[in-house]
Design a protein around this motif. Structure first.
Motif, mmCIF file in Angstrom:
data_model
loop_
_atom_site.group_PDB
_atom_site.id
_atom_site.type_symbol
_atom_site.label_atom_id
_atom_site.label_comp_id
_atom_site.label_asym_id
_atom_site.label_seq_id
_atom_site.Cartn_x
_atom_site.Cartn_y
_atom_site.Cartn_z
ATOM 1 N N ASN A 136 60.960 27.069 58.331
ATOM 2 C CA ASN A 136 60.796 27.970 57.195
ATOM 3 C C ASN A 136 61.343 29.359 57.491
ATOM 4 N N GLN A 137 61.237 29.779 58.750
ATOM 5 C CA GLN A 137 61.774 31.068 59.173
ATOM 6 C C GLN A 137 63.152 30.913 59.837
ATOM 7 N N GLY A 138 63.694 29.693 59.806
ATOM 8 C CA GLY A 138 64.967 29.422 60.458
ATOM 9 C C GLY A 138 66.037 29.014 59.463
ATOM 10 N N PRO A 139 66.495 27.753 59.493
ATOM 11 C CA PRO A 139 67.561 27.332 58.580
ATOM 12 C C PRO A 139 67.189 27.435 57.102
ATOM 13 N N PHE A 140 65.912 27.193 56.755
ATOM 14 C CA PHE A 140 65.517 27.328 55.348
ATOM 15 C C PHE A 140 65.576 28.785 54.902
ATOM 16 N N LEU A 141 65.255 29.694 55.809
ATOM 17 C CA LEU A 141 65.367 31.126 55.504
ATOM 18 C C LEU A 141 66.824 31.496 55.237
ATOM 19 N N MET A 142 67.726 31.106 56.123
ATOM 20 C CA MET A 142 69.139 31.437 55.951
ATOM 21 C C MET A 142 69.673 30.854 54.643
ATOM 22 N N THR A 143 69.268 29.623 54.350
ATOM 23 C CA THR A 143 69.776 28.955 53.151
ATOM 24 C C THR A 143 69.298 29.648 51.886
ATOM 25 N N ARG A 144 67.997 29.963 51.800
ATOM 26 C CA ARG A 144 67.500 30.585 50.571
ATOM 27 C C ARG A 144 68.064 32.001 50.399
#
Length: 391
Positions: free
Chosen positions: A275-283
């Protein structure tokens, strides 16, 4: 405090004047000063006698050595002439001094592990070979200033990496890293012992803060570099319309990274992996860009950010990660890739490179981190010899 820095040359020790010119202009008045005192040490003839001339010459030499010793270290830290002076005693340099050189390649070890395993060693070595004019920095959470020198001699991989002229290994001090960022308040409130994904979350936070403060490229410790990345501001697509955070690069103080840190805190949920990694970058990327599917090997660009094709780093997607540890009839050439992510997070069975196995991973080790591979072979031979002796 003045420090003398010696430059190592084949069969000699010498002091040299740096090449401190850029686009035909001298980058520092100190460079011109050094050139003057080093290249013109002789005095004019003194009519009052040779004794006085010798005395003045001695005084001039002493002054020359004094000023050179005091300023040469500072000059060596200028980005325009930094690596012409490497190697230098690394214990003289602080993390901030090295990071301020700019364009660092940054790796993080957020476990307490002190001996880098072969894949970590390979990742750092390959970057050091591909980016020979840039500082390669490995931050280790388990390392302290007091243990650095001991580890240098007691751990093979630590010693191997430390011996590379552009590789620096520093303790990871998170509270210092998060200073002057939105992450500091979050860090002071979070309880690491209660976070089930703390190793990954702390790494996600640290990489954002370091890149925002100093710029450069962040890489996971399971990324093997194979050619230079030509982009300065980029994210790596893991697949169409989805960004990874395992490798990315930005100049210092880039707004996108600052916004990511603010969203990290605002949307924090430590129970959701990524959630603080790839999902953060994506959103965050989707908030400013209209993402579409990739066609062929094209890259996308939005505002001033390059969104690089999955082929650049992920030609083997994570569901097929085990193919790195298989024998291929014909090895791929990875002509469209800058680096390869070996998906160590997926490697629950802890597959490793075995000398003589002829797997794809072994071939990558041979080609891009040969020193690590030689050490791997020696350790294998030592274990086999010890086993035969015990038998």
């Amino acid at each position: 405090m003045l420090q003398t820095v010696w430059v190592s040359l084949p069969q000699s020790w010498d002091l040299r004047v740096p090449d401190c010119h850029h686009d035909g202009k001298e980058t520092s008045w100190l460079c011109g000063f050094f050139r003057t005192i080093i290249r013109h040490p002789r005095l004019r003839h003194d009519s009052k006698g040779p004794g006085k001339a010798r005395m003045l010459k001695k005084i001039q030499i002493c002054l020359c050595v004094f000023f050179v010793s005091g300023f040469l270290y500072e000059i060596s830290l200028l980005s325009s002439c930094c690596f012409s002076y490497m190697p230098m005693p690394k214990h003289f340099l602080t993390p901030e001094q090295v990071l301020n050189l700019g364009k660092s390649i940054i790796f993080l070890e957020t476990t307490d592990r002190l001996e880098p395993p072969p894949l970590v060693s390979c990742s750092v070595e390959s970057a050091a070979r591909i980016y020979q004019d840039r500082p390669i920095i490995l931050f280790m959470k388990g390392l302290t200033n007091e243990t650095a020198l001991v580890l240098n001699s007691s751990y093979a991989a630590f010693s191997l990496l430390s011996s590379m002229k552009n590789v620096f290994i520093f303790p990871l001090q998170m509270e210092t890293v998060f200073q002057e960022t939105p992450l500091l308040q979050w860090y002071n409130q979070v309880v690491p012992e209660e976070e089930k994904n703390w190793v990954h979350i702390s790494s996600d936070a640290s990489r954002l803060a370091l890149i925002w403060k100093y710029g450069g490229i962040y890489m996971d410790t399971d990324v093997i570099s194979i050619r230079p990345i030509p982009e300065e501001s980029f994210l790596a697509a893991q697949k169409s319309q989805f960004s990874s955070n395992g490798i990315f690069g930005f100049p210092a103080y880039h707004k996108f990274i600052w916004d990511c840190m603010e969203n990290f805190v605002l949307k924090y949920n430590g129970n959701i992996w990524g959630n603080q990694g790839p999902f953060l970058m994506t959103r965050m990327l989707k908030a400013i860009c209209n993402l579409t599917d990739f066609k062929g090997t094209e890259d996308h660009r939005c505002q001033n950010i390059s969104f690089l094709n999955p082929q650049r780093f992920y030609p083997i997607p994570y569901p097929a990660w085990g193919r790195y540890y298989k024998v291929w009839d014909k090895s791929p050439n990875f002509n469209h890739s800058y680096a390869l992510h070996l998906w160590n997070f997926m490697n629950h069975n802890r597959k490793t490179v075995v000398a003589g196995s002829n797997t794809l991973a072994e071939k990558l080790y041979k080609a891009y981190c040969p020193t690590t591979y030689e050490d791997l072979i020696q350790n294998t031979e030592l274990r086999e010899f010890t086993h035969s002796e015990d038998a």
